[in-house]
Design a protein around this motif. Structure first.
Motif, PDB file in Angstrom:
ATOM      1  N   ARG A  57       3.845  37.437  22.212  1.00 37.13           N
ATOM      2  CA  ARG A  57       5.233  37.416  22.801  1.00 37.13           C
ATOM      3  C   ARG A  57       5.656  36.060  23.473  1.00 37.13           C
ATOM      4  O   ARG A  57       6.458  35.764  24.301  1.00 37.13           O
ATOM      5  CB  ARG A  57       5.167  38.687  23.981  1.00 37.13           C
ATOM      6  N   GLU A  60       6.388  35.109  27.226  1.00 32.70           N
ATOM      7  CA  GLU A  60       6.097  36.296  28.241  1.00 32.70           C
ATOM      8  C   GLU A  60       4.794  36.533  28.302  1.00 32.70           C
ATOM      9  O   GLU A  60       4.243  36.904  29.324  1.00 32.70           O
ATOM     10  CB  GLU A  60       7.016  37.507  27.371  1.00 32.70           C
ATOM     11  N   SER A  61       4.219  36.310  27.102  1.00 29.31           N
ATOM     12  CA  SER A  61       2.371  36.504  27.254  1.00 29.31           C
ATOM     13  C   SER A  61       1.994  35.208  28.161  1.00 29.31           C
ATOM     14  O   SER A  61       0.987  35.776  28.951  1.00 29.31           O
ATOM     15  CB  SER A  61       1.812  36.496  25.746  1.00 29.31           C
ATOM     16  N   ASP A 183       5.432  44.517  30.507  1.00 28.98           N
ATOM     17  CA  ASP A 183       5.661  44.321  29.217  1.00 28.98           C
ATOM     18  C   ASP A 183       6.717  44.961  28.544  1.00 28.98           C
ATOM     19  O   ASP A 183       7.088  46.096  28.752  1.00 28.98           O
ATOM     20  CB  ASP A 183       4.454  44.639  28.651  1.00 28.98           C
ATOM     21  N   SER A 184       7.657  44.056  27.744  1.00 30.41           N
ATOM     22  CA  SER A 184       9.000  44.643  27.501  1.00 30.41           C
ATOM     23  C   SER A 184       8.638  45.644  26.250  1.00 30.41           C
ATOM     24  O   SER A 184       9.514  46.342  26.029  1.00 30.41           O
ATOM     25  CB  SER A 184       9.857  43.302  26.624  1.00 30.41           C
ATOM     26  N   SER A 185       7.485  45.215  25.549  1.00 33.75           N
ATOM     27  CA  SER A 185       7.132  46.622  24.426  1.00 33.75           C
ATOM     28  C   SER A 185       7.003  47.858  24.907  1.00 33.75           C
ATOM     29  O   SER A 185       7.121  48.812  24.143  1.00 33.75           O
ATOM     30  CB  SER A 185       5.897  46.001  23.663  1.00 33.75           C
TER      31      SER A 185
END
Length: 446
Positions: A57, A60-61, A183-185
């Motif tokens: 990501r 983000e990660s 976490d967007s996922s």
């Protein structure tokens, strides 16, 4: 009740660990894992943290990693970080990105646990995860065992947050003012578990705001029922089975007649006999003597007044697959197995796509045996494999050379290159897929 006291009581009630133990805490940077690390540090047990950066990501990660690093520094907790080339690993092993990430992190956690001398790996699943697992199993079809949810402790893995709901986690995180990142996922309903979390559970909560807590009470009842059932079945098994030798038992026909098929299934379950096989056995109990019924590991002989059960010595022509990744050879065939979360139909008679969560390892490959039955793809009833071969005009010599893939519970999974069993096909609810590729000759296999 104070959160620290509830946390301590849950740990002690479920005997998860003691303050003398050392824990490796999986910390992603999300609210659940950050709270777990916080409470463990306040509890006073020795901990080290492990963070995986799967580099999937981008920024983000990297932001997750930075937050975990800063918070561990603040707590004075040793931190281990591992970056993974997850995409390359997935391609090399021919599995999905999600499956690759799971394999990479748990393999590393266990290796790291041993390396730094930790007793347990602590993960941050909570009460909602518990309920989601049960609902997911229900959607696929399950017995009581599938309604047990997530265990607080399994092997070296402990789950000290199972007493909290997702809402409670949010409230506690805010009250303690601990940092975290979402976490967007987790907000995509692309996968079945996320659909349950984001769409289905909120609908139930509209009917009853206490739905998750009520479900937890139900799960405890399911667990109690399973415990009682197991005890009663064990007692009935001891009553019916008379041991006459090593791995050999004698069972009265008259006693068997007095039992229903539901109870008999549980009584014979440790020996791998499916319901259709037991129903066939009951149908010939008085009409036929000398008939033998088989599971993958045991044989049941219908004698004049008794049934004789004994463990089969494994013939030379059997092969086993111990896990969802690897190969097994059977005569001139090679079966290559791999796991994935990609659910898509592949119309190739040499490929079987199976619902991984319904499998019991080890899987076995063997030849056809008298009494084999399966549920052909698209059918609701069972069919004898011998009748299926007659339909397909397979002669006696050839049918002994066709590989039969058998589940660990004795049920047939696949008549290789011919037909899949409908009970193990992939569906829209399948989370993990086992792909079996049958290569005709091991000498040509690459």
């Amino acid at each position: 009740m104070d959160i620290d006291l509830r946390f301590e009581r849950y740990i002690e009630d479920h005997k998860l660990f003691t303050k003398k133990d050392k824990l490796l805490v999986a910390v992603s940077g999300g609210k659940d894992s950050i709270l777990l690390l916080t409470l463990l540090a306040r509890y006073g047990v020795s901990v080290e943290a492990a963070h995986c950066n799967f580099e999937l990501r981008g920024e983000e990660s990297d932001g997750d990693e930075e937050l975990v690093r800063a918070y561990c520094d603040q707590l004075g907790v040793p931190l281990h970080i591992r970056r993974f080339d997850t995409i390359s690993y997935a391609h090399a092993h021919k599995i999905s990105i999600q499956m690759a990430a799971r394999e990479l992190r748990y393999d590393w956690f266990e290796m790291l646990r041993q390396e730094v001398g930790c007793d347990y790996i602590a993960v941050a699943q909570h009460k909602n995860d518990h309920v989601e697992t049960v609902l997911l199993n229900l959607s696929r079809g399950t017995g009581l065992l599938g309604l047990q949810g997530i265990l607080p402790k399994r092997g070296n893995v402990v789950r000290p947050l199972l007493f909290l709901t997702a809402t409670e986690v949010q409230v506690v995180v805010e009250s303690l003012d601990v940092p975290y990142r979402d976490d967007s996922s987790n907000f995509s309903n692309k996968y079945a578990r996320n659909k349950i979390r984001l769409d289905i559970i909120p609908q139930f909560e509209q009917l009853n705001p206490d739905f998750v807590s009520i479900m937890e009470d139900n799960i405890v009842r399911f667990q109690d029922a399973q415990g009682v059932l197991s005890l009663l079945v064990a007692q009935k098994r001891d009553e019916l089975f008379v041991q006459v030798g090593e791995q050999q038992w004698e069972i009265s026909k008259e006693a068997i007649k007095a039992q229903g098929i539901g109870l008999l299934y549980y009584v014979f379950e440790p020996y791998g006999f499916s319901k259709p096989v037991l129903e066939d056995m009951l149908a010939v109990l008085d009409a036929e003597s000398g008939r033998i019924f088989l599971s993958s590991t045991y044989e049941l002989l219908v004698d004049r007044t008794t049934l004789r059960l004994r463990r089969m010595e494994k013939p030379d022509g059997w092969s086993e697959l111990a896990s969802g990744d690897g190969e097994m050879e059977w005569r001139d065939y090679v079966f290559a197995a791999s796991c994935s979360t990609e659910v898509s139909i592949e119309r190739n008679p040499a490929v079987a796509l199976l619902d991984y969560d319904k499998l019991i390892f080890p899987l076995t490959v063997r030849s056809w045996q008298e009494g084999d039955v399966f549920q052909p793809l698209g059918m609701t009833g069972t069919k004898k494999v011998s009748d299926f071969f007659i339909q397909k005009k397979v002669n006696l010599f050839d049918k002994k050379n066709i590989p039969i893939v058998v589940n660990g519970n004795g049920e047939l999974l696949w008549i290789a290159t011919y037909q899949l069993d409908d009970r193990y096909k992939i569906t829209e609810n399948t989370q993990k897929v086992l792909k079996l590729v049958c290569n005709i000759s091991k000498y040509e296999y690459k």
